[in-house]
Enzyme design. Structure first.
Site, short mmCIF file in Angstrom:
data_model
loop_
_atom_site.label_atom_id
_atom_site.label_comp_id
_atom_site.label_asym_id
_atom_site.label_seq_id
_atom_site.Cartn_x
_atom_site.Cartn_y
_atom_site.Cartn_z
N ARG A 1 -2.92 33.90 -17.99
CA ARG A 1 -3.44 34.89 -17.05
C ARG A 1 -2.53 36.12 -17.05
O ARG A 1 -1.32 36.02 -16.78
CB ARG A 1 -3.49 34.28 -15.65
CG ARG A 1 -3.81 35.25 -14.54
CD ARG A 1 -5.28 35.60 -14.53
NE ARG A 1 -5.62 36.35 -13.32
CZ ARG A 1 -6.76 36.99 -13.15
NH1 ARG A 1 -7.67 37.02 -14.11
NH2 ARG A 1 -7.00 37.61 -12.01
N GLN B 1 8.58 35.88 -11.13
CA GLN B 1 9.28 34.75 -10.52
C GLN B 1 8.53 34.17 -9.31
O GLN B 1 8.67 32.99 -9.01
CB GLN B 1 10.69 35.17 -10.10
CG GLN B 1 11.60 35.36 -11.31
CD GLN B 1 13.03 35.65 -10.90
OE1 GLN B 1 13.28 36.11 -9.78
NE2 GLN B 1 13.96 35.42 -11.81
N GLU C 1 0.84 -1.20 0.00
CA GLU C 1 0.00 0.00 0.00
C GLU C 1 0.88 1.26 0.00
O GLU C 1 0.65 2.17 -0.78
CB GLU C 1 -0.93 -0.02 1.22
CG GLU C 1 -1.88 1.16 1.26
CD GLU C 1 -2.98 0.96 2.29
OE1 GLU C 1 -3.79 0.04 2.11
OE2 GLU C 1 -3.03 1.73 3.27
#
Lengths: 393, 94
Positions: free
Chosen positions: A282, A293, A256
């Site tokens: 955007r 940055q 798992e």
């Protein structure tokens, strides 16, 4: 030297897969896009587990990935499973469904495959693979979480079987389960050595499952309490042998922890793609926000985390295939991937600003879902304990 | 201190190397002479669950063997003698 820029630079490189694995991954991505994301905002809001999607996943063979064809599965090696689950995480935004699938594979199917008798394998594995049976794993108790072996649930021998008494909590898939692996102690003085695992049908008299917990994330996957009061199970319900509970639990946890976050690597790639695209499109202060940055470095860190997580995942899968995987490797993998997933989810949200915070973009859901990765299957702190212990500390 | 390169052979040698690991790595706090081959390691809390995982990993490395998960049960890890017997069985089947 091959130059990789723009979109071609986003995916982890090299992927290390052969053509068959690549094709499987592609087909899982297409399946997930087409079938698994519908109505997710509502299902997440209402905390709805979808048996319909569960059956669709089974029809594709997802639940049967680690199970040999003789028992109704697909029977592929760990690297192939990692590829399929990575594709699932990339294409499927329903992290709860992915979690439920993993919980069944690693904590129910695998223990039966590795420790079950031939009769137990033939009785239970085909149904778990074809989706008609849902499996749960009942280990954690109100008084034992990280201290996993401090169980209070008892198994008392009778003439023809065992009586189980006690309560479990945080049992994934329990509300929908047909079959549970229940861990109980046959001798509390023996601690971890006194634990035995039992295969218990949900309909068994004396066993009750509580309602699903309301929770922060992974809302389409259900966790619940399990109560046992003089719950009788026959002798052939013992999985492995009396006292083998710890070995069964450890085996289950190794697999798992190794592979449960394979899907998160795919999700991190999707988050990176979205964030790069958004950073280019955007515009603020007269230029794409990716030119700042503060944004681009955040995305660069997402890329770094994706690459390291991808490397860790396939290193782990290769070790499993080679029979060389250790609990240390599994702890390292689970720790790194879970923490990378949380940070990548947060970074994707922040890159998108207010749009990342609203539900319809799905990014806030990833944040809520990812946090669980630092808790289930042993918390990050416990993974560090395992690592430190193996270093002799 | 029992070192890997110490020349020891057979079951007695295996037991000594296991004893060395328990003292050195799992911090057996009492005199080594009390760590007999038939001391119940689990009941005496010499091995806890985390210690068992380390012991298994060490045995695999130290003796170049592969211990199956199904073999990690109390019957095989209850005493130094039982552990040495397990190692011996696995070595014989190689």
């Amino acid at each position: 030297m091959t130059r990789r820029t723009g979109d071609t630079a986003i995916a982890p490189h090299p992927d290390g897969l052969d053509e068959e694995q690549r094709e499987l991954k592609r087909s899982v991505v297409e399946f997930a896009h087409a079938e698994l994301n519908r109505d997710l905002d509502r299902r997440d809001h209402e905390a709805e587990f979808s048996r319909d999607l569960w059956l669709k996943c089974a029809a594709l063979g997802l639940q049967g990935l680690p199970i040999p064809a003789d028992y109704g599965g697909v029977g592929v090696r760990a690297t192939t499973i990692a590829a399929a689950l990575e594709g699932l995480g990339y294409g499927c935004a329903d992290n709860g469904l992915i979690f439920s699938l993993n919980a069944q594979m690693w904590a129910c199917e695998l223990p039966i495959l590795h420790f079950g008798t031939e009769e137990q394998k033939r009785r239970y594995l085909p149904g778990l693979c074809d989706g008609s049976v849902i499996g749960a794993h009942a280990m954690t108790e109100p008084g034992s979480g990280s201290d996993a072996y401090a169980l209070a649930t008892t198994a008392t021998p009778t003439d023809d079987g065992w009586l189980l008494n006690g309560s479990k909590t945080f049992a994934t898939n329990a509300p929908e389960s047909d079959l549970l692996i229940v861990f109980a102690t046959t001798d509390r003085t023996l601690g971890f050595a006194g634990i035995t695992a039992f295969l218990v049908l949900r309909r068994t008299a004396g066993l009750e499952v509580g309602p699903p917990f309301s929770k922060m994330g992974l809302r389409t996957s259900h966790l619940a309490d399990v109560f046992m009061s003089d719950c009788f199970v026959p002798v052939d319900s013992v999985l492995g042998s009396p006292g083998a509970g710890m070995a069964i639990f450890n085996t289950s946890m190794r697999w798992e922890r190794s592979l449960i976050l394979a899907g998160a690597v795919g999700t991190m790639q999707r988050q990176l793609e979205r964030s790069v695209r958004y950073g280019r499109e955007r515009v603020q202060f007269g230029q794409p926000i990716g030119r700042f940055q503060a944004v681009s470095h955040r995305i660069a860190d997402m890329k770094l985390r994706l690459e390291t997580s991808h490397l860790m995942l396939y290193r782990m899968a290769t070790l499993l295939d080679q029979g060389l995987a250790t609990d240390l490797d599994a702890a390292l993998t689970k720790l790194h991937l879970s923490e990378a997933f949380v940070q990548s989810s947060l970074d994707a949200l922040h890159v998108h600003g207010g749009y990342g915070y609203v539900t319809e973009t799905g990014l806030e859901r990833d944040v809520r879902d990812s946090v669980a990765g630092k808790i289930y299957s042993g918390t990050s702190d416990m993974q560090r304990n395992v690592i430190a212990h193996h270093l002799g500390l | 201190v029992i070192r890997r390169d110490t020349i020891l052979t057979g079951m007695a040698g295996t037991s000594q190397r296991i004893r060395g690991f328990l003292v050195e790595e799992l911090y057996w706090p009492r005199p080594m002479s009390e760590l007999s081959d038939d001391l119940p390691l689990i009941a005496e809390h010499v091995i806890d669950s985390m210690g068992l995982l380390r012991l298994v990993a060490w045995l695999e490395s130290e003796f170049s063997i592969d211990i199956q998960d199904a073999d990690v049960v109390p019957a095989n890890f209850g005493t130094i003698a039982a552990i040495a017997a397990l190692v011996g069985r696995i070595q014989q089947t190689r």
